[in-house]
Design a protein around this motif. Structure first.
Motif, PDB file in Angstrom:
ATOM      1  N   GLY A 183      79.045 -62.127  55.314  1.00  0.00           N
ATOM      2  CA  GLY A 183      79.854 -62.232  56.515  1.00  0.00           C
ATOM      3  C   GLY A 183      81.251 -61.682  56.314  1.00  0.00           C
ATOM      4  O   GLY A 183      81.578 -60.581  56.766  1.00  0.00           O
ATOM      5  N   CYS A 184      82.080 -62.429  55.579  1.00  0.00           N
ATOM      6  CA  CYS A 184      83.490 -62.047  55.410  1.00  0.00           C
ATOM      7  C   CYS A 184      83.742 -61.189  54.178  1.00  0.00           C
ATOM      8  O   CYS A 184      84.863 -60.727  53.957  1.00  0.00           O
ATOM      9  N   LYS A 185      82.717 -61.008  53.322  1.00  0.00           N
ATOM     10  CA  LYS A 185      82.773 -60.141  52.134  1.00  0.00           C
ATOM     11  C   LYS A 185      83.584 -60.717  50.975  1.00  0.00           C
ATOM     12  O   LYS A 185      83.879 -60.001  50.014  1.00  0.00           O
ATOM     13  N   ILE A 186      83.932 -61.996  51.007  1.00  0.00           N
ATOM     14  CA  ILE A 186      84.612 -62.594  49.863  1.00  0.00           C
ATOM     15  C   ILE A 186      83.631 -62.693  48.699  1.00  0.00           C
ATOM     16  O   ILE A 186      82.453 -63.020  48.882  1.00  0.00           O
ATOM     17  N   GLN A 187      84.107 -62.381  47.497  1.00  0.00           N
ATOM     18  CA  GLN A 187      83.271 -62.486  46.304  1.00  0.00           C
ATOM     19  C   GLN A 187      83.630 -63.771  45.568  1.00  0.00           C
ATOM     20  O   GLN A 187      84.801 -64.042  45.298  1.00  0.00           O
ATOM     21  N   LEU A 188      82.615 -64.556  45.239  1.00  0.00           N
ATOM     22  CA  LEU A 188      82.816 -65.852  44.603  1.00  0.00           C
ATOM     23  C   LEU A 188      82.007 -65.898  43.310  1.00  0.00           C
ATOM     24  O   LEU A 188      80.789 -66.075  43.333  1.00  0.00           O
ATOM     25  N   LEU A 189      82.699 -65.737  42.188  1.00  0.00           N
ATOM     26  CA  LEU A 189      82.035 -65.625  40.896  1.00  0.00           C
ATOM     27  C   LEU A 189      82.170 -66.908  40.080  1.00  0.00           C
ATOM     28  O   LEU A 189      83.038 -67.738  40.329  1.00  0.00           O
TER      29      LEU A 189
END
Length: 250
Positions: A183-189
């Protein structure tokens, strides 16, 4: 604040404690299995799996000790009892990549690696219509979970309503998108991947086909429809959503 009678550090301490508990219990907090031995593995229709409590993991067989200098390459991984796997012994099992490899030539650990799929297993995949044989480990997991052919490990439904393989399947789907919200393209590693969720588009928790699974951060997930907005406005979901917004949106 969580409770009106708690202020400042007391409220922050309680919120932190509750969040740790939520993270531990969440099915999006996946705990992979590494270096499992044969006595921990079950075989169904030639495929390997590991089952413990309410959790099923599809497993890869590989040699964690290998003469990489002699052979000139890393070991391959196997998803089934192909003819190559049956010829050799001393395999261990893992539920995801990368895996640690020990070089027996130099007697030294050579780090974590994503292994290539065995060529014989490639033929097995192609034979049973998995599609392209050149797949990452997460593609293989999702293909098995999607039940695209008859040789799959039965996925029973857990008490939560999700399939028992959901922890691994949802992690594989997130890995497939490089842990990035569609959706918002945030990357969560790493630890932040806890805030990245997987949405069943048709609301059927047992339908784990890739086309039915959308990777969304908790905020985008909470805005899917009115039902999700309601579910994320109260209880544990609301606390997790608030924590996400405080960390990444403020």
């Amino acid at each position: 604040m969580i409770y009106d009678f708690l202020k400042g550090k007391s409220s922050e301490w309680l919120e932190s404690k509750l969040l740790r508990k939520l993270k531990t219990e969440s099915h999006f907090n996946y705990a992979p299995v590494f270096n499992a031995t044969w006595n921990k593995i079950k075989v169904s229709n030639s495929f390997y799996y590991h089952e413990e409590d309410e959790c099923i993991n599809y497993m890869f067989a590989y040699k964690n000790k290998y003469a990489t200098e002699h052979w000139g390459h890393l070991p391959r991984f196997h998803i089934a009892e192909c003819e190559v796997r049956q010829q050799y012994s001393n395999y261990v099992f893992a539920s995801q990549m990368p895996v640690g490899i020990y070089c027996t030539d130099k007697r030294v650990n050579i780090g974590q690696h994503k292994l290539e799929l065995c060529s014989k297993c490639n033929k097995e995949i192609t034979l049973f219509s998995f599609g392209s044989p050149d797949k990452e480990w997460f593609d293989v997991i999702l293909d098995i979970a999607s039940k695209k052919h008859k040789k799959y490990v039965p996925s029973e439904i857990s008490r939560t309503g999700y399939t028992k393989d959901w922890g691994q399947v949802s992690y594989a789907r997130r890995a497939q998108e490089d842990f990035t919200c569609e959706g918002c393209k945030i990357q969560l590693l790493h630890d932040d991947a806890y805030y990245l969720e997987v949405h069943h588009k048709n609301r059927k928790k047992e339908d784990n086909r890739k086309k039915n699974l959308k990777v969304l951060c908790i905020e985008c997930h909470s805005e899917v429809d009115d039902l999700h907005r309601k579910n994320y406005s109260q209880g544990d979901n609301a606390l997790k959503l608030s924590s996400f917004k405080n960390r990444f949106r403020n």
